[in-house]
Design an enzyme around this catalytic site. Structure first.
Site, mmCIF file in Angstrom:
data_model
loop_
_atom_site.group_PDB
_atom_site.id
_atom_site.type_symbol
_atom_site.label_atom_id
_atom_site.label_comp_id
_atom_site.label_asym_id
_atom_site.label_seq_id
_atom_site.Cartn_x
_atom_site.Cartn_y
_atom_site.Cartn_z
ATOM 1 N N GLU A 24 53.423 42.226 -23.982
ATOM 2 C CA GLU A 24 52.242 42.943 -24.598
ATOM 3 C C GLU A 24 51.963 42.465 -25.967
ATOM 4 O O GLU A 24 50.865 42.154 -26.542
ATOM 5 C CB GLU A 24 52.033 44.183 -24.141
ATOM 6 C CG GLU A 24 50.871 44.920 -23.971
ATOM 7 C CD GLU A 24 51.115 46.243 -23.451
ATOM 8 O OE1 GLU A 24 51.288 46.353 -21.918
ATOM 9 O OE2 GLU A 24 50.737 47.123 -23.924
ATOM 10 N N GLU A 43 50.967 39.124 -26.770
ATOM 11 C CA GLU A 43 49.443 38.983 -26.084
ATOM 12 C C GLU A 43 48.673 39.622 -27.263
ATOM 13 O O GLU A 43 47.535 39.072 -27.624
ATOM 14 C CB GLU A 43 49.366 39.834 -24.748
ATOM 15 C CG GLU A 43 47.817 39.664 -24.150
ATOM 16 C CD GLU A 43 47.736 40.339 -23.220
ATOM 17 O OE1 GLU A 43 48.756 41.053 -22.586
ATOM 18 O OE2 GLU A 43 46.487 40.420 -22.596
ATOM 19 N N CYS A 64 50.179 49.665 -18.901
ATOM 20 C CA CYS A 64 51.504 50.225 -18.445
ATOM 21 C C CYS A 64 51.162 51.541 -17.324
ATOM 22 O O CYS A 64 51.922 51.805 -16.540
ATOM 23 C CB CYS A 64 52.472 50.999 -19.407
ATOM 24 S SG CYS A 64 52.718 50.061 -20.743
ATOM 25 N N SER A 98 45.538 44.776 -21.365
ATOM 26 C CA SER A 98 46.465 43.995 -21.299
ATOM 27 C C SER A 98 47.073 43.163 -19.845
ATOM 28 O O SER A 98 46.923 43.776 -18.992
ATOM 29 C CB SER A 98 48.011 44.259 -21.886
ATOM 30 O OG SER A 98 48.982 43.533 -21.590
ATOM 31 N N LYS A 107 52.558 55.502 -9.515
ATOM 32 C CA LYS A 107 53.421 54.404 -9.346
ATOM 33 C C LYS A 107 53.552 53.999 -7.869
ATOM 34 O O LYS A 107 54.038 52.966 -7.492
ATOM 35 C CB LYS A 107 54.695 54.830 -10.025
ATOM 36 C CG LYS A 107 54.696 54.645 -11.384
ATOM 37 C CD LYS A 107 54.565 53.284 -12.194
ATOM 38 C CE LYS A 107 54.381 53.418 -13.532
ATOM 39 N NZ LYS A 107 54.080 52.173 -14.339
ATOM 40 N N GLU A 164 50.727 51.882 -7.040
ATOM 41 C CA GLU A 164 50.790 50.522 -7.894
ATOM 42 C C GLU A 164 52.035 49.790 -7.216
ATOM 43 O O GLU A 164 51.457 48.708 -6.843
ATOM 44 C CB GLU A 164 51.449 50.953 -9.440
ATOM 45 C CG GLU A 164 51.582 49.745 -10.184
ATOM 46 C CD GLU A 164 52.375 49.734 -11.702
ATOM 47 O OE1 GLU A 164 51.301 49.354 -12.411
ATOM 48 O OE2 GLU A 164 53.305 50.321 -11.579
ATOM 49 N N GLU A 187 49.079 42.531 -4.804
ATOM 50 C CA GLU A 187 49.199 41.287 -5.771
ATOM 51 C C GLU A 187 50.717 41.491 -6.385
ATOM 52 O O GLU A 187 51.186 40.230 -6.986
ATOM 53 C CB GLU A 187 48.138 41.191 -6.810
ATOM 54 C CG GLU A 187 48.273 42.445 -7.756
ATOM 55 C CD GLU A 187 47.048 43.705 -7.392
ATOM 56 O OE1 GLU A 187 46.886 43.744 -6.258
ATOM 57 O OE2 GLU A 187 46.739 44.302 -8.134
ATOM 58 N N CYS A 207 53.944 60.186 -19.877
ATOM 59 C CA CYS A 207 54.814 60.158 -18.725
ATOM 60 C C CYS A 207 55.598 61.463 -18.571
ATOM 61 O O CYS A 207 55.567 61.984 -17.654
ATOM 62 C CB CYS A 207 55.539 59.063 -18.673
ATOM 63 S SG CYS A 207 54.702 57.366 -18.896
#
Lengths: 162, 596
Positions: free
Chosen positions: B284, B287, B310, B330, B369, B372, B377, B514
């Site tokens: 990141e 990037e 994230c 990102s 999560k 996710e 993908e 978090c």
């Protein structure tokens, strides 16, 4: 991306209604009232359009629609049937009439028949207690209705439609 | 400031005008039970519908009992909070609430943590004298959140959280009378709603009407399977929260004991998501520098600001509400997913096994999560990079289930190579941490000079929206930070309008980052818990010998032996992702449609 569809003319109409109330979220109830007046009912697509115009979550719109019994998400039939369940009608057997209507039309209160001809609702007293039990269909009032008469009354409408 | 004198339980006190009886009582240590009322000052969260009435008190001279949460103090008021009349009324109110609440306490996952249970117990309710109709709603098992409306007491804390704080608008009160419930638009399941899976509704539900999806059994099955190699990865925020349920102070770091507990449970390797956090920073950070360089060289099409990716709750929020801005996210995967991808490629190769033989279990502070990990993908030929994601409270349950004496466990270290991490990775768990870690690395990569003080204090704090400009040796890099999706919305609206002054923005969906995740031990409205977790993470960062991601020797070796360079071809294949447009829109149907 999930897409629901509505005709261009309906979308234009809804946009105009929202615009009339300045797309103000505080006017949600008035907007819904006008939208139901214009379209007859408030299906999912209509609520989505209103939510996006007023910049509020569609859940909020749905919350209001389900809170007020005036708002409906199912279209009325061509001939909306209202069965009076006021005291006088009730004691003279309106409930039996209602049951017979449900059986004949194969729908429950608040629903509309598959062919879109009839919808069924209950009301409280139409002020014709002398004729109890009373059923109104469209603008027409039927008095002293019995379960036995239901079939004949409905068949007149089916006949008209042929 | 005008003050008011009153008496509560024969104690005289003076409070500022506008103070409620509840607040006044609290200020002199008198506890009044509450259910619907909840206030989290730092987060500007307040749910105060005054609907449960469990807080009623007696006010001299008034005919009726008054709800303490809604009644403002007045001059000369004489209040009594536990007369027989008050207690009797509270008990009746509780019995009425319980008359439409399932008696499943023994088998309920909230058992022992339930606020309704605790108050019923304190009131000494031993029977419910009002048997009556009970709600029968189907249970909605979503990818992250499970809804059991039969247990809902209509306090509407979740509705306030979802709408006022998170501005997600998934939950709302629908219908009326006995059929009233908190539900979604058109009463769809959570998956069909605008839910971003942040799980904040779960974290403040007083009962178990909203809970996290449980995947404990899958973990136990994997651990019991001799054909599988089981790998645990633990997120930074878990280690400063887990101890609470085992009698440690809120925020106490229990990293060593957590690692030992995971070994005792039977994991073959106990690794650290922090390793992948360092990797995330490499990708990141690179990037960010690449995008910024192109942008500053006049490529105005370059998407700036870069928004962190994230947080899966945030990503889901962007995809649903601002799909036109997914290009600003990102492309770097989250640490959880980077870890899975590396464990099942690089580490599988080191072990000489197929990826299918490995089961990666992530322990996260987060409910999103789970969602996710299940995104298609993030799998190869149907085999997910992260097989199972569990949250902190589930790890507590597993430790108890296995009868592990957590308090007495010795400390132990993570395994290598995927267990080594820097101080930069540890602070990922709190708001501002990701961008601070990214700045530490990006600064040195860009300027080729060592960073002065490693602690970038300007990026820290608990304010919902913060900003700072970091001087990259003559290049001012403007940073925006938001936590909580309502705050995030304010920053992303600026991006949408083209008025955003930032080069990079860090967003965490949960208030506090978090550490305040939907899977963490319940804070029961105590903000101090979150603050302690945050300071614990910053302390852990300070105690690390290496505090910059690009100096992690195992990360350096990973690039040298396997990946090549950050944002290189293999990195792109393994560590980067793409996003989807998940916005619901109403299109125009065919005009010839018979409807009109």
């Amino acid at each position: 991306m999930e897409t629901l569809c509505l005709s261009r003319s309906k979308i234009t109409k809804l946009h105009a209604i929202c615009e009339e109330y300045k797309n103000d979220p505080g006017e949600l109830i008035n907007v819904l009232h006008a939208a139901q007046g214009a379209l007859g009912y408030l299906p999912v697509e209509v609520q989505e359009v209103i939510a996006s115009r007023l910049h509020i979550p569609v859940s909020k719109v749905y919350g209001v629609v389900t809170f007020y019994s005036f708002f409906t998400m199912t279209p009325n039939g061509k001939y909306p049937i209202s069965v009076c369940l006021g005291t006088a009608c009730y004691v003279r057997g309106a409930e039996k009439v209602l049951e017979e209507l449900e059986r004949q039309l194969e729908i429950k209160v608040g629903e509309t028949t598959q062919d879109g001809l009839f919808s069924l609702d209950c009301i409280r007293c139409v002020g014709a207690c002398g004729l109890a039990p009373v059923v109104s269909i469209g603008g027409k009032v039927y008095g002293r209705v019995t379960p036995e008469k239901v079939k004949k009354i409905l068949s007149d409408y089916y006949f008209q439609e042929k | 400031m005008k003050t008011i004198k009153l008496v509560i339980n024969r104690k005289e006190l003076e409070v500022p005008a506008g103070t409620t009886i509840l607040e006044a009582a609290k200020s002199i240590g008198i506890r009044i039970p509450t259910l619907c009322h909840m206030k989290l000052e730092d987060l500007h969260y307040e749910n105060n519908p005054g609907s449960c009435r469990i807080c009623v008190v007696e006010v001299e001279g008034r005919r009726n009992l008054a709800p303490a949460c809604k009644t403002e103090c007045a001059e000369g008021l004489v209040v009594k909070t536990y007369t027989p009349r008050v207690m009797n009324a509270r008990r009746v109110i509780m019995e009425l609430i319980l008359s439409n609440h399932p008696f499943e306490c023994l088998t309920c996952s909230k058992n022992g943590y339930c606020e309704l249970q605790a108050i019923a117990h304190d009131l000494g309710v031993r029977e419910v004298r009002y048997p009556g109709e009970q709600s029968v709603f189907p249970i909605d098992r979503g990818p992250s959140v499970v809804r059991n409306r039969n247990k809902c007491i209509m306090c509407r804390r979740c509705e306030t959280m979802c709408n006022s704080i998170q501005t997600v608008g998934a939950l709302t009160a629908v219908n009326r009378g006995f059929r009233a419930a908190v539900s979604t638009a058109f009463e769809k399941d959570m998956k069909g709603s605008t839910c971003s899976y942040c799980g904040q509704c779960v974290s403040i539900c007083p009962v178990n009407a909203l809970s996290g999806r449980s995947n404990q059994q899958e973990v136990l099955d994997a651990l019991d399977n001799p054909d599988k190699i089981t790998i645990a990865q633990t997120a930074p925020a878990v280690r400063v929260a887990l101890g609470r349920d085992f009698g440690f102070e809120p925020g106490a770091p229990v990293t060593g004991k957590m690692v030992s507990a995971l070994r005792s449970l039977g994991f073959d390797y106990v690794f650290d998501t922090d390793f992948a956090a360092d990797l995330t920073i490499m990708e990141e950070g690179t990037e960010l520098l690449q995008r910024l360089t192109r942008y500053l060289h006049g490529e105005k099409k370059e998407k700036i600001p870069l928004m962190t990716s994230c947080c899966p709750g945030w990503v889901s929020f962007v995809e649903q509400h601002y799909p036109e801005l997914t290009g600003n996210l990102s492309t770097a995967k989250s640490p959880q997913q980077m870890f899975g991808a590396i464990a099942k490629s690089y580490f599988a190769r080191m072990l000489g096994v197929e990826r299918e033989k490995i089961v990666v279990v992530s322990i996260m502070p987060c409910l999103a999560k789970k969602y996710e990990a299940g995104r298609p993908e993030f799998s190869v030929n149907g085999n997910p990079d992260v097989d199972i994601s569990i949250y902190t409270r589930e790890l507590t349950r597993l430790i108890r289930y296995a009868n592990i004496n957590f308090e007495e466990l010795p400390d132990s270290d993570f395994d290598r190579p995927l267990g080594e991490s820097t101080g930069a990775a540890v602070i990922f768990g709190t708001t501002g941490g990701v961008i601070e870690a990214a700045c530490r690395t990006a600064y040195e990569l860009y300027t080729k000079k060592p960073l002065g003080p490693v602690d970038i204090e300007a990026l820290r704090g608990m304010e919902g929206i913060r900003s700072a400009t970091i001087d990259f040796d003559g290049l001012p890099v403007r940073i925006g930070i938001a936590h909580g999706l309502g705050n995030a919305r304010k920053l992303i609206e600026e991006v949408k309008n083209g008025t955003s002054p930032y080069h990079a923005i860090e967003i965490m969906a949960c208030p506090g980052g978090c550490i305040g995740g939907g899977g963490q031990p319940f804070h029961h409205g105590n903000m101090e818990t979150l603050r302690r977790r945050a300071s614990s993470l910053y302390r852990a960062d300070k105690e690390k010998s290496i505090r910059k991601s690009h100096e992690n020797p195992y990360i350096i070796r990973l690039y040298k032996d396997y990946l090549g360079e950050p944002c290189g071809p293999l990195s792109h294949q393994l560590l980067h992702t793409h996003y989807f447009d998940r916005k619901k829109t109403v299109g125009i149907s065919d005009e010839t449609n018979k409807e009109d």
